[in-house]
Design a protein around this motif. Structure first.
Motif, PDB file in Angstrom:
ATOM      1  N   ILE A  12       0.545  -1.111  -0.138  1.00 21.29           N
ATOM      2  CA  ILE A  12       0.233   0.307  -0.287  1.00 21.29           C
ATOM      3  C   ILE A  12       0.545   1.476   0.282  1.00 21.29           C
ATOM      4  CG2 ILE A  12      -0.511   0.198   2.486  1.00 21.29           C
ATOM      5  CD1 ILE A  12      -3.536   1.200   2.031  1.00 21.29           C
ATOM      6  N   THR A  13       1.766   1.273   0.879  1.00 17.19           N
ATOM      7  CA  THR A  13       2.618   2.675   0.890  1.00 17.19           C
ATOM      8  C   THR A  13       3.159   2.810  -0.284  1.00 17.19           C
ATOM      9  OG1 THR A  13       3.579   1.775   2.851  1.00 17.19           O
ATOM     10  CG2 THR A  13       4.961   3.599   1.646  1.00 17.19           C
ATOM     11  N   LEU A  14       3.571   2.139  -0.907  1.00 20.47           N
ATOM     12  CA  LEU A  14       4.761   1.665  -2.975  1.00 20.47           C
ATOM     13  C   LEU A  14       3.241   2.227  -3.643  1.00 20.47           C
ATOM     14  CD1 LEU A  14       7.287  -0.952  -2.906  1.00 20.47           C
ATOM     15  CD2 LEU A  14       7.083   1.352  -2.583  1.00 20.47           C
ATOM     16  N   HIS A  15       2.108   1.490  -3.433  1.00 17.20           N
ATOM     17  CA  HIS A  15       0.987   2.164  -4.929  1.00 17.20           C
ATOM     18  C   HIS A  15       1.389   3.650  -3.879  1.00 17.20           C
ATOM     19  CE1 HIS A  15      -2.381   1.920  -6.797  1.00 17.20           C
ATOM     20  NE2 HIS A  15      -3.586   2.363  -6.075  1.00 17.20           N
ATOM     21  N   ASN A  16       0.327   3.768  -3.241  1.00 20.12           N
ATOM     22  CA  ASN A  16       0.111   5.498  -2.852  1.00 20.12           C
ATOM     23  C   ASN A  16       1.640   6.477  -2.840  1.00 20.12           C
ATOM     24  OD1 ASN A  16      -2.736   4.429  -2.220  1.00 20.12           O
ATOM     25  ND2 ASN A  16      -2.116   4.582   0.436  1.00 20.12           N
ATOM     26  N   LEU A  17       2.667   5.785  -3.211  1.00 18.30           N
ATOM     27  CA  LEU A  17       3.740   6.476  -3.141  1.00 18.30           C
ATOM     28  C   LEU A  17       3.590   6.656  -5.115  1.00 18.30           C
ATOM     29  CD1 LEU A  17       6.157   8.221  -2.418  1.00 18.30           C
ATOM     30  CD2 LEU A  17       7.392   6.182  -2.298  1.00 18.30           C
ATOM     31  N   GLU A  18       3.676   6.266  -5.608  1.00 19.25           N
ATOM     32  CA  GLU A  18       3.806   5.764  -6.946  1.00 19.25           C
ATOM     33  C   GLU A  18       2.146   7.069  -7.404  1.00 19.25           C
ATOM     34  OE1 GLU A  18       2.012   3.909 -10.939  1.00 19.25           O
ATOM     35  OE2 GLU A  18       2.292   2.711  -9.443  1.00 19.25           O
ATOM     36  N   GLU A  19       0.830   6.962  -6.446  1.00 24.95           N
ATOM     37  CA  GLU A  19      -0.117   7.877  -6.502  1.00 24.95           C
ATOM     38  C   GLU A  19       0.605   9.067  -6.528  1.00 24.95           C
ATOM     39  OE1 GLU A  19      -4.437   5.338  -7.030  1.00 24.95           O
ATOM     40  OE2 GLU A  19      -3.657   6.002  -4.929  1.00 24.95           O
ATOM     41  N   ALA A  20       1.191   9.679  -5.193  1.00 30.62           N
ATOM     42  CA  ALA A  20       1.167  10.927  -4.687  1.00 30.62           C
ATOM     43  C   ALA A  20       1.764  11.416  -5.401  1.00 30.62           C
ATOM     44  CB  ALA A  20       2.050  10.537  -3.143  1.00 30.62           C
ATOM     45  N   ILE A  21       3.300  10.723  -6.146  1.00 32.12           N
ATOM     46  CA  ILE A  21       4.352  11.280  -6.755  1.00 32.12           C
ATOM     47  C   ILE A  21       3.538  11.923  -8.508  1.00 32.12           C
ATOM     48  CG2 ILE A  21       6.277  11.204  -9.008  1.00 32.12           C
ATOM     49  CD1 ILE A  21       7.277   8.646  -6.523  1.00 32.12           C
ATOM     50  N   TRP A  22       2.669  11.218  -8.759  1.00 36.51           N
ATOM     51  CA  TRP A  22       2.447  11.398 -10.516  1.00 36.51           C
ATOM     52  C   TRP A  22       0.968  11.864 -10.893  1.00 36.51           C
ATOM     53  CZ3 TRP A  22       5.764   7.502  -9.918  1.00 36.51           C
ATOM     54  CH2 TRP A  22       7.201   7.463 -10.293  1.00 36.51           C
ATOM     55  N   LEU A  23      -0.014  11.259  -9.946  1.00 36.02           N
ATOM     56  CA  LEU A  23      -2.084  11.610 -10.000  1.00 36.02           C
ATOM     57  C   LEU A  23      -1.718  12.979  -9.867  1.00 36.02           C
ATOM     58  CD1 LEU A  23      -4.056   8.821  -8.861  1.00 36.02           C
ATOM     59  CD2 LEU A  23      -4.946  11.494  -8.343  1.00 36.02           C
ATOM     60  N   MET A  80      -8.005  -2.887  -2.400  1.00 40.24           N
ATOM     61  CA  MET A  80      -6.708  -2.673  -2.670  1.00 40.24           C
ATOM     62  C   MET A  80      -6.357  -3.162  -4.640  1.00 40.24           C
ATOM     63  SD  MET A  80      -6.073   0.190  -1.615  1.00 40.24           S
ATOM     64  CE  MET A  80      -4.218   0.059  -2.035  1.00 40.24           C
ATOM     65  N   ILE A  81      -6.993  -4.867  -3.797  1.00 44.00           N
ATOM     66  CA  ILE A  81      -6.809  -5.489  -5.319  1.00 44.00           C
ATOM     67  C   ILE A  81      -8.440  -5.320  -6.619  1.00 44.00           C
ATOM     68  CG2 ILE A  81      -8.422  -7.779  -6.388  1.00 44.00           C
ATOM     69  CD1 ILE A  81      -6.808  -8.953  -3.258  1.00 44.00           C
ATOM     70  N   LEU A  82      -8.672  -4.139  -5.759  1.00 46.48           N
ATOM     71  CA  LEU A  82     -10.113  -3.707  -6.634  1.00 46.48           C
ATOM     72  C   LEU A  82      -9.769  -2.872  -6.817  1.00 46.48           C
ATOM     73  CD1 LEU A  82     -13.299  -4.519  -4.738  1.00 46.48           C
ATOM     74  CD2 LEU A  82     -12.501  -5.671  -7.030  1.00 46.48           C
ATOM     75  N   ASN A  83      -8.861  -2.080  -6.071  1.00 42.00           N
ATOM     76  CA  ASN A  83      -8.009  -0.141  -7.123  1.00 42.00           C
ATOM     77  C   ASN A  83      -7.629  -0.938  -7.811  1.00 42.00           C
ATOM     78  OD1 ASN A  83      -6.288   1.562  -5.925  1.00 42.00           O
ATOM     79  ND2 ASN A  83      -7.928   2.550  -5.627  1.00 42.00           N
ATOM     80  N   LEU A 108       2.204  -5.294  -7.300  1.00 41.67           N
ATOM     81  CA  LEU A 108       2.216  -5.911  -5.897  1.00 41.67           C
ATOM     82  C   LEU A 108       0.654  -5.763  -5.338  1.00 41.67           C
ATOM     83  CD1 LEU A 108       5.103  -2.353  -4.788  1.00 41.67           C
ATOM     84  CD2 LEU A 108       5.343  -5.011  -4.924  1.00 41.67           C
ATOM     85  N   ASN A 109      -0.026  -5.210  -5.257  1.00 42.52           N
ATOM     86  CA  ASN A 109      -1.681  -4.876  -4.372  1.00 42.52           C
ATOM     87  C   ASN A 109      -2.058  -6.428  -4.762  1.00 42.52           C
ATOM     88  OD1 ASN A 109      -0.784  -2.988  -3.159  1.00 42.52           O
ATOM     89  ND2 ASN A 109      -1.696  -1.424  -4.639  1.00 42.52           N
ATOM     90  N   ILE A 110      -2.303  -6.757  -5.995  1.00 43.01           N
ATOM     91  CA  ILE A 110      -2.908  -7.767  -6.342  1.00 43.01           C
ATOM     92  C   ILE A 110      -2.048  -9.319  -5.773  1.00 43.01           C
ATOM     93  CG2 ILE A 110      -3.643  -9.305  -8.306  1.00 43.01           C
ATOM     94  CD1 ILE A 110      -4.672  -7.008  -9.394  1.00 43.01           C
ATOM     95  N   PRO A 111      -0.692  -9.232  -6.434  1.00 40.69           N
ATOM     96  CA  PRO A 111       0.132 -10.942  -5.486  1.00 40.69           C
ATOM     97  C   PRO A 111      -0.245 -10.527  -4.271  1.00 40.69           C
ATOM     98  CG  PRO A 111       2.041  -9.517  -7.211  1.00 40.69           C
ATOM     99  CD  PRO A 111      -0.140  -8.978  -7.124  1.00 40.69           C
TER     100      PRO A 111
END
Length: 166
Positions: A12-23, A80-83, A108-111
Motif C-alpha cells: 500500500i505504501t509503494l502504491h500510494n507513493l506512485e500515486e502521490a508522485i504522478w496522480l 486494494m485488489i479492486l482498486n 504489488l497489491n494484487i499478488p
C-alpha cells in the motif's frame, strides 16, 4: 501469520507513493476518472488512507481474535485488489493513457493481497462471505472518504497559505 501485515503495508505504501508522485498532474487531464486535484489535497488524502491501512494491519496483527479488526483488514486487502482494476486498469484502457498506480497495483497489491487472502483461507481464518462483504463495506467507506479528505486537504492548504500571508 503475524508478518503478513508488513507485506500489506509495503504494497500500500509503494502504491500510494506512485500515486502521490504522478496522480495530481495526471488528474488535470483525466476528468472522467478523477476530478482535478492539487498535490497538497491528494497528498493529505493519500497519507490518511495509508495510515488507515497501516492501522487495519496493526489492529489485525495484534488483535487477530477481534472480528472487527479482521473484517476491516480483509476489507482493505480486497479493496486494494479492486482498486488496481477500478479505476487504474479501466482508466488506462479507456483513456489509452497510463493511470498512475496501475503498475504497483498489478505488481504489488494484487499478488501480495491475494497471497495474504489465500493464506487466511488456508488457515481457516476467513470465509468467502466475510471477504466479499468486508471488501464492499471498506471499499464503499474509502470511496466516500476520499472526497472528504480532498476537501480537508484543500482547507488545510488554504489555512497554511493564510497563515503564511499574515
Amino acid at each position: 501469520m503475524e508478518s503478513i501485515g508488513i507485506f500489506f503495508c509495503l504494497a500500500i505504501t509503494l502504491h500510494n507513493l506512485e500515486e502521490a508522485i504522478w496522480l495530481p498532474k495526471w488528474s488535470q487531464n483525466a476528468s472522467k476518472f478523477q476530478k482535478s486535484v492539487s498535490p497538497r489535497e491528494f497528498h493529505f488524502a493519500v497519507i490518511v488512507i495509508t495510515l488507515l491501512g497501516y492501522l487495519s494491519a496493526f489492529m489485525y496483527t495484534y488483535f487477530p481474535e477481534n472480528s472487527i479488526a479482521k473484517w476491516i483488514f480483509i476489507g482493505f486487502l480486497g479493496s486494494m485488489i479492486l482498486n488496481a482494476l477500478v479505476p487504474h486498469f479501466m482508466a488506462t484502457i479507456i483513456m489509452k493513457q497510463y493511470a498512475p498506480g496501475l503498475i504497483t497495483g498489478i505488481l504489488l497489491n494484487i499478488p501480495i493481497n491475494s497471497f495474504i487472502i489465500r493464506k487466511m483461507f488456508s488457515n481457516h481464518l476467513i470465509i468467502w462471505s466475510e471477504l466479499i462483504i468486508s471488501t464492499l463495506i471498506v471499499g464503499i467507506c474509502l470511496t466516500l472518504l476520499i472526497p472528504i479528505l480532498f476537501k480537508l486537504g484543500r482547507m488545510f492548504s488554504n489555512n497554511d497559505r493564510a497563515i503564511l500571508r499574515s
